[in-house]
Motif scaffolding. Sequence first.
Motif, PDB file in Angstrom:
ATOM      1  N   UNK A 167       0.829  -1.215   0.000  1.00 39.95           N
ATOM      2  CA  UNK A 167       0.000   0.000   0.000  1.00 39.95           C
ATOM      3  C   UNK A 167       0.860   1.262   0.000  1.00 39.95           C
ATOM      4  N   UNK A 168       1.983   1.233   0.718  1.00 39.62           N
ATOM      5  CA  UNK A 168       2.829   2.417   0.873  1.00 39.62           C
ATOM      6  C   UNK A 168       4.139   2.336   0.086  1.00 39.62           C
ATOM      7  N   UNK A 169       4.252   1.399  -0.839  1.00 39.88           N
ATOM      8  CA  UNK A 169       5.529   1.216  -1.549  1.00 39.88           C
ATOM      9  C   UNK A 169       5.974   2.449  -2.323  1.00 39.88           C
ATOM     10  N   UNK A 170       5.043   3.283  -2.765  1.00 39.72           N
ATOM     11  CA  UNK A 170       5.401   4.493  -3.511  1.00 39.72           C
ATOM     12  C   UNK A 170       5.299   5.764  -2.681  1.00 39.72           C
ATOM     13  N   UNK A 171       5.091   5.624  -1.386  1.00 40.74           N
ATOM     14  CA  UNK A 171       4.920   6.790  -0.516  1.00 40.74           C
ATOM     15  C   UNK A 171       6.239   7.538  -0.331  1.00 40.74           C
ATOM     16  N   UNK A 172       6.142   8.855  -0.297  1.00 43.08           N
ATOM     17  CA  UNK A 172       7.331   9.659  -0.035  1.00 43.08           C
ATOM     18  C   UNK A 172       7.480   9.960   1.457  1.00 43.08           C
ATOM     19  N   UNK A 173       6.503   9.556   2.273  1.00 44.02           N
ATOM     20  CA  UNK A 173       6.575   9.878   3.695  1.00 44.02           C
ATOM     21  C   UNK A 173       6.505   8.667   4.615  1.00 44.02           C
ATOM     22  N   UNK A 174       6.227   7.478   4.079  1.00 51.83           N
ATOM     23  CA  UNK A 174       6.093   6.277   4.907  1.00 51.83           C
ATOM     24  C   UNK A 174       6.934   5.166   4.305  1.00 51.83           C
ATOM     25  N   UNK A 175       7.696   4.515   5.163  1.00 50.46           N
ATOM     26  CA  UNK A 175       8.480   3.349   4.756  1.00 50.46           C
ATOM     27  C   UNK A 175       8.070   2.188   5.658  1.00 50.46           C
ATOM     28  N   UNK A 176       7.630   1.103   5.067  1.00 48.97           N
ATOM     29  CA  UNK A 176       7.250  -0.099   5.813  1.00 48.97           C
ATOM     30  C   UNK A 176       8.362  -1.122   5.584  1.00 48.97           C
ATOM     31  N   UNK A 182       1.523   9.132   8.077  1.00 52.58           N
ATOM     32  CA  UNK A 182       1.562   9.566   6.688  1.00 52.58           C
ATOM     33  C   UNK A 182       1.499  11.083   6.586  1.00 52.58           C
ATOM     34  N   UNK A 183       2.435  11.654   5.836  1.00 54.58           N
ATOM     35  CA  UNK A 183       2.419  13.092   5.565  1.00 54.58           C
ATOM     36  C   UNK A 183       1.513  13.302   4.366  1.00 54.58           C
ATOM     37  N   UNK A 184       0.436  14.017   4.584  1.00 52.87           N
ATOM     38  CA  UNK A 184      -0.547  14.194   3.523  1.00 52.87           C
ATOM     39  C   UNK A 184      -0.397  15.525   2.815  1.00 52.87           C
ATOM     40  N   UNK A 185       0.232  16.474   3.457  1.00 52.75           N
ATOM     41  CA  UNK A 185       0.374  17.803   2.873  1.00 52.75           C
ATOM     42  C   UNK A 185       1.721  17.904   2.180  1.00 52.75           C
ATOM     43  N   UNK A 186       1.689  17.795   0.865  1.00 55.35           N
ATOM     44  CA  UNK A 186       2.900  17.895   0.066  1.00 55.35           C
ATOM     45  C   UNK A 186       2.803  19.115  -0.834  1.00 55.35           C
TER      46      UNK A 186
END
Length: 139
Positions: free
Chosen positions: A11-20, A76-80
């Motif tokens: 779910x978060x593999x492409x996230x810039x603010x979350x690393x699992x 998760x950082x939502x404000x980018x």
Amino acid sequence: MKPAWDKLGDEYKDSSSVLIGDADCTASGKELCDEHEIRGYPTIKYFSAETGPKGNDYQGGRDFDSLKAFVSDNLEVKCLLDALEGCSDKEKEFLEKWKGKPAEEIAAQKKRLEGMAGGSMKPELKKWLHQRLNVLKQL
């Protein structure tokens, strides 16, 4: 729990603010687990500006929906800057105020807020402090 964890990672593999990530504390990850004081398995730790370098133990549900809700609400950082639809009106106002300022002023404000981050405050104030830090880090 492993399937839920893997799904969360996807779910978060492409996230810039979350690393699992995960580590096998009985094999190659033993040193990492010792460093972060992990004694029982499975242990879920999360790391943010508030937790410090050792992180905090996650105490919520172990199913995908519970894990996803925690990450979404707390990590998760939502404000980018390039995706303002995730920003609250308050964050947008703060961004507008600071985006034209010189780098030294931004750095000074960031340092001031980072100094405040270690103190005790109400959860909503701490959240707002970290939202402002997130905006400043992106400028």
